[in-house]
Design an enzyme around this catalytic site. Structure first.
Site, PDB file in Angstrom:
ATOM      1  N   GLU A 189     -20.894 -35.348 -69.811  1.00  0.00           N
ATOM      2  CA  GLU A 189     -21.663 -35.020 -68.601  1.00  0.00           C
ATOM      3  C   GLU A 189     -20.694 -34.471 -67.561  1.00  0.00           C
ATOM      4  OE1 GLU A 189     -24.613 -37.902 -67.277  1.00  0.00           O
ATOM      5  OE2 GLU A 189     -24.355 -38.988 -69.150  1.00  0.00           O
ATOM      6  N   ARG A 193     -20.852 -34.564 -59.246  1.00  0.00           N
ATOM      7  CA  ARG A 193     -22.188 -34.444 -58.651  1.00  0.00           C
ATOM      8  C   ARG A 193     -22.199 -33.935 -57.219  1.00  0.00           C
ATOM      9  NH1 ARG A 193     -24.871 -39.831 -61.359  1.00  0.00           N
ATOM     10  NH2 ARG A 193     -25.087 -38.766 -63.347  1.00  0.00           N
ATOM     11  N   HIS A 207     -29.617 -40.774 -55.202  1.00  0.00           N
ATOM     12  CA  HIS A 207     -29.632 -41.279 -56.570  1.00  0.00           C
ATOM     13  C   HIS A 207     -28.918 -42.609 -56.742  1.00  0.00           C
ATOM     14  CE1 HIS A 207     -29.773 -41.121 -60.873  1.00  0.00           C
ATOM     15  NE2 HIS A 207     -28.474 -41.001 -61.014  1.00  0.00           N
ATOM     16  N   ARG A 238     -19.543 -41.513 -57.632  1.00  0.00           N
ATOM     17  CA  ARG A 238     -19.527 -42.104 -58.986  1.00  0.00           C
ATOM     18  C   ARG A 238     -19.488 -41.028 -60.062  1.00  0.00           C
ATOM     19  NH1 ARG A 238     -23.972 -43.412 -62.685  1.00  0.00           N
ATOM     20  NH2 ARG A 238     -25.416 -42.571 -61.150  1.00  0.00           N
ATOM     21  N   HIS A 284     -27.967 -36.847 -56.382  1.00  0.00           N
ATOM     22  CA  HIS A 284     -27.943 -36.249 -57.725  1.00  0.00           C
ATOM     23  C   HIS A 284     -28.373 -34.794 -57.617  1.00  0.00           C
ATOM     24  CE1 HIS A 284     -28.576 -35.462 -61.945  1.00  0.00           C
ATOM     25  NE2 HIS A 284     -28.008 -36.616 -62.226  1.00  0.00           N
TER      26      HIS A 284
HETATM   27  C1  LIG Z   1     -33.286 -42.104 -62.690  1.00  0.00           C
HETATM   28  C2  LIG Z   1     -31.956 -42.781 -62.862  1.00  0.00           C
HETATM   29  C3  LIG Z   1     -31.118 -42.428 -63.918  1.00  0.00           C
HETATM   30  C4  LIG Z   1     -29.883 -43.044 -64.093  1.00  0.00           C
HETATM   31  N1  LIG Z   1     -29.100 -42.708 -65.152  1.00  0.00           N
HETATM   32  C5  LIG Z   1     -27.940 -43.377 -65.373  1.00  0.00           C
HETATM   33  C6  LIG Z   1     -27.165 -43.121 -66.533  1.00  0.00           C
HETATM   34  O1  LIG Z   1     -27.513 -42.302 -67.377  1.00  0.00           O
HETATM   35  N2  LIG Z   1     -26.017 -43.840 -66.700  1.00  0.00           N
HETATM   36  C7  LIG Z   1     -25.583 -44.766 -65.800  1.00  0.00           C
HETATM   37  O2  LIG Z   1     -24.528 -45.375 -66.018  1.00  0.00           O
HETATM   38  N3  LIG Z   1     -26.321 -45.031 -64.699  1.00  0.00           N
HETATM   39  C8  LIG Z   1     -27.479 -44.375 -64.472  1.00  0.00           C
HETATM   40  N4  LIG Z   1     -28.219 -44.666 -63.361  1.00  0.00           N
HETATM   41  C9  LIG Z   1     -27.779 -45.726 -62.453  1.00  0.00           C
HETATM   42  C10 LIG Z   1     -28.025 -47.085 -63.085  1.00  0.00           C
HETATM   43  O3  LIG Z   1     -29.266 -47.076 -63.763  1.00  0.00           O
HETATM   44  C11 LIG Z   1     -28.049 -48.175 -62.025  1.00  0.00           C
HETATM   45  O4  LIG Z   1     -26.963 -48.044 -61.163  1.00  0.00           O
HETATM   46  C12 LIG Z   1     -27.952 -49.552 -62.693  1.00  0.00           C
HETATM   47  O5  LIG Z   1     -28.956 -49.678 -63.674  1.00  0.00           O
HETATM   48  C13 LIG Z   1     -28.094 -50.632 -61.639  1.00  0.00           C
HETATM   49  O6  LIG Z   1     -28.345 -51.857 -62.289  1.00  0.00           O
HETATM   50  P1  LIG Z   1     -28.598 -53.134 -61.401  1.00  0.00           P
HETATM   51  O7  LIG Z   1     -28.866 -54.265 -62.358  1.00  0.00           O
HETATM   52  O8  LIG Z   1     -27.524 -53.292 -60.415  1.00  0.00           O
HETATM   53  O9  LIG Z   1     -29.915 -52.788 -60.541  1.00  0.00           O
HETATM   54  P2  LIG Z   1     -31.428 -52.446 -60.989  1.00  0.00           P
HETATM   55  O10 LIG Z   1     -31.535 -52.145 -62.425  1.00  0.00           O
HETATM   56  O11 LIG Z   1     -31.939 -51.457 -60.032  1.00  0.00           O
HETATM   57  O12 LIG Z   1     -32.144 -53.822 -60.743  1.00  0.00           O
HETATM   58  C14 LIG Z   1     -32.327 -54.350 -59.458  1.00  0.00           C
HETATM   59  C15 LIG Z   1     -33.238 -55.537 -59.591  1.00  0.00           C
HETATM   60  O13 LIG Z   1     -33.271 -56.264 -58.369  1.00  0.00           O
HETATM   61  C16 LIG Z   1     -34.612 -56.599 -58.063  1.00  0.00           C
HETATM   62  N5  LIG Z   1     -34.711 -56.823 -56.618  1.00  0.00           N
HETATM   63  C17 LIG Z   1     -34.368 -55.978 -55.614  1.00  0.00           C
HETATM   64  N6  LIG Z   1     -34.581 -56.565 -54.418  1.00  0.00           N
HETATM   65  C18 LIG Z   1     -35.056 -57.812 -54.691  1.00  0.00           C
HETATM   66  C19 LIG Z   1     -35.486 -58.909 -53.893  1.00  0.00           C
HETATM   67  N7  LIG Z   1     -35.453 -58.862 -52.544  1.00  0.00           N
HETATM   68  N8  LIG Z   1     -35.935 -60.021 -54.506  1.00  0.00           N
HETATM   69  C20 LIG Z   1     -36.004 -60.100 -55.863  1.00  0.00           C
HETATM   70  N9  LIG Z   1     -35.613 -59.099 -56.673  1.00  0.00           N
HETATM   71  C21 LIG Z   1     -35.136 -57.973 -56.089  1.00  0.00           C
HETATM   72  C22 LIG Z   1     -35.419 -55.432 -58.591  1.00  0.00           C
HETATM   73  O14 LIG Z   1     -36.763 -55.747 -58.749  1.00  0.00           O
HETATM   74  C23 LIG Z   1     -34.688 -55.174 -59.915  1.00  0.00           C
HETATM   75  O15 LIG Z   1     -35.138 -56.053 -60.914  1.00  0.00           O
HETATM   76  C24 LIG Z   1     -29.463 -44.050 -63.171  1.00  0.00           C
HETATM   77  C25 LIG Z   1     -30.292 -44.400 -62.115  1.00  0.00           C
HETATM   78  C26 LIG Z   1     -31.523 -43.779 -61.945  1.00  0.00           C
HETATM   79  C27 LIG Z   1     -32.399 -44.171 -60.804  1.00  0.00           C
END
Ligand SMILES: Cc1cc2nc3c(=O)[nH]c(=O)nc-3n(C[C@H](O)[C@H](O)[C@H](O)COP(=O)(O)OP(=O)(O)OC[C@H]3O[C@@H](n4cnc5c(N)ncnc54)[C@H](O)[C@@H]3O)c2cc1C
Length: 419
Positions: free
Chosen positions: A111, A266, A326, A361, A225
């Site tokens: 990428e 990006r 993003h 990132r 993004h």
């Molecule tokens: C469209 C898209 C494509 C992406 N593609 C890639 C990729 O190809 N490769 C890569 O490495 N990264 C990618 N990313 C980034 C990556 O997906 C995220 O940075 C990563 O998944 C974050 O994981 P996380 O567990 O920190 O948060 P998330 O998976 O966002 O989870 C957050 C959680 O917290 C919960 N939450 C939030 N606030 C509260 C609250 N007040 N009380 C209770 N629960 C709460 C939510 O409901 C959710 O369950 C992408 C992101 C997006 C949006």
């Protein structure tokens, strides 16, 4: 619902699940999540997850990550992420994540910002493949209780220790006490008009921690993004993965001419697109799939289907794309073990910041970083678990803290909008 646990985890994305899976089975764990379990950004990740392909890749992986991050990265964090990557990927494979292979070998893609292929993927739904698997494993664990549609609205703090959270569920408000809290609440995209993130991801963990004076890092580093599907409708923007450009997708202006190097980091590509939009006086540019050598329907099935629903056949015509918010590089400051400045409070995933991404990132580093440091947080908690006893708040102590909280909660929104 019981109100005392060893560990309370907020969020059910990859960071929340992976930390739960690395906490000892003897611990009583509660995971709460704001909406349904499948509503996290982790499910949306399309492109893939980076891995150090061999020891020879170390220098290049380090340099690509630092270059994308404008050399503002914390090198120790990057080193830890790269050196832990192969182990984490093997764990995922052992859990049952089926990354693409060719002739029995893992298949690496490329990428923007990567000098060589080092990204593992499952079609264009890598996040779904990983997060679904981790959730299933988490739910199999009897020592982890999971509550959906339950929102953390506050942290409980006493004597400069985090002693739990306040949650709001369909049954009302409840204080959940615990020895440790892990904030894995994801990013801030819900605060923006145009974002690829779920709308309910509004930086809650960051805002609440900030209101309690927890140290923050790199709060102004927001990633835009370059390519989301252009739409005039409000709501979440559909991402057109970086892997499309990695595999030969070309950006075009309104005259059908190429105007930038699509494989720059990006922020550089987003800037070039914005400049082109101004020149063309259009709210979008075009992305062509025509030069991609693989079968795009096979390689990008989710993107193909979604574009078809929006009236584009990507096998025949370019699509309209526009940059959108993003990813959030900043967040709750953590050390290499996921500890925050508040005793017994940990953070992991996109809500946390140890400087691994610097100012920008590198593509596909965030799933990896979330997993590596969520695991380290869990192992750190496991090592110190025995030294803590339950602590509870009196109702007066709770009420006094709340008034201060309301006043400071708006702060984060201002910081993010550079006010
Ligand atoms: C469209 C898209 C494509 C992406 N593609 C890639 C990729 O190809 N490769 C890569 O490495 N990264 C990618 N990313 C980034 C990556 O997906 C995220 O940075 C990563 O998944 C974050 O994981 P996380 O567990 O920190 O948060 P998330 O998976 O966002 O989870 C957050 C959680 O917290 C919960 N939450 C939030 N606030 C509260 C609250 N007040 N009380 C209770 N629960 C709460 C939510 O409901 C959710 O369950 C992408 C992101 C997006 C949006």
């Amino acid at each position: 619902m019981k109100n005392y646990y060893d560990v309370v985890i907020i969020g059910s994305g990859v960071a929340g699940c992976f930390s739960a899976l690395h906490l000892p089975k003897e611990m009583d764990i509660c995971m709460v999540t704001k909406e349904q379990l499948n509503k996290s950004d982790s499910f949306l990740a399309q492109g893939g997850i980076c891995v150090e392909t061999s020891a020879d890749d170390y220098e290049a992986f380090m340099e690509d990550t630092l270059k994308a991050g404008h050399y503002e990265n914390d090198r120790e964090s990057v080193d830890m992420m790269i050196k832990s990557s192969a182990e984490v990927i093997h764990e995922l494979i052992d859990y049952g994540v089926a990354f693409e292979t060719r002739d029995g070998e893992l298949l690496y893609t490329k990428e923007g910002g990567h000098s060589k292929p080092r990204i593992l993927h499952f079609k264009d739904e890598t996040g779904k493949a990983i997060t679904h698997t981790l959730l299933v494993k988490t739910l199999e664990n009897r020592h982890v209780r999971v509550f959906e549609e339950t929102t953390m609205v506050d942290l409980l703090v006493k004597d400069e220790h985090c002693i739990g959270v306040q949650i709001e569920s369909p049954d009302g408000l409840l204080n959940l006490y615990s020895k440790f809290v892990i904030l894995a609440t994801g990013g801030v995209g819900g605060l923006y008009e145009h974002s690829t993130n779920y709308r309910h991801l509004t930086g809650d963990g960051i805002a609440i921690a900030m209101a309690h004076g927890v140290a923050m890092k790199d709060l102004s580093y927001v990633q835009i993004h370059p390519t989301t599907l252009y739409s005039e409708e409000p709501g979440r923007r559909f991402l057109i993965s970086e892997a499309v450009r990695g595999e030969g997708g070309i950006l075009l202006n309104k005259a059908g001419e190429r105007f930038t190097d699509e494989l720059k980091p990006r922020d550089v590509v987003s800037k070039a697109i914005h400049e082109q939009m101004e020149k063309d006086n259009l709210p979008y540019v075009f992305l062509s799939f025509a030069e991609i050598e693989t079968d795009v329907k096979e390689r990008f099935p989710a993107i193909y289907e979604r574009c078809l629903r929006e009236g584009y056949d990507i096998t025949k015509e370019p699509i309209k794309v526009v940059p959108a918010q993003h990813y959030y590089m900043g967040g709750i400051k953590i050390d290499l073990e996921g500890r925050t400045s508040l005793e017994c409070l940990y953070a992991a995933g996109e809500a946390a910041c140890n400087g691994v991404h610097g100012a920008n990132r590198l593509a596909s580093n965030s799933l990896l970083e979330s997993l590596v440091f969520a695991k380290r947080a869990a192992l750190d908690i496991a090592a110190r678990e025995d030294t803590f006893e339950p602590v509870f708040l009196s109702s007066k102590e709770y009420q006094d803290g709340r008034e201060l909280l309301e006043e400071r909660r708006e702060k984060l929104k201002g910081v993010l909008r550079n006010e």
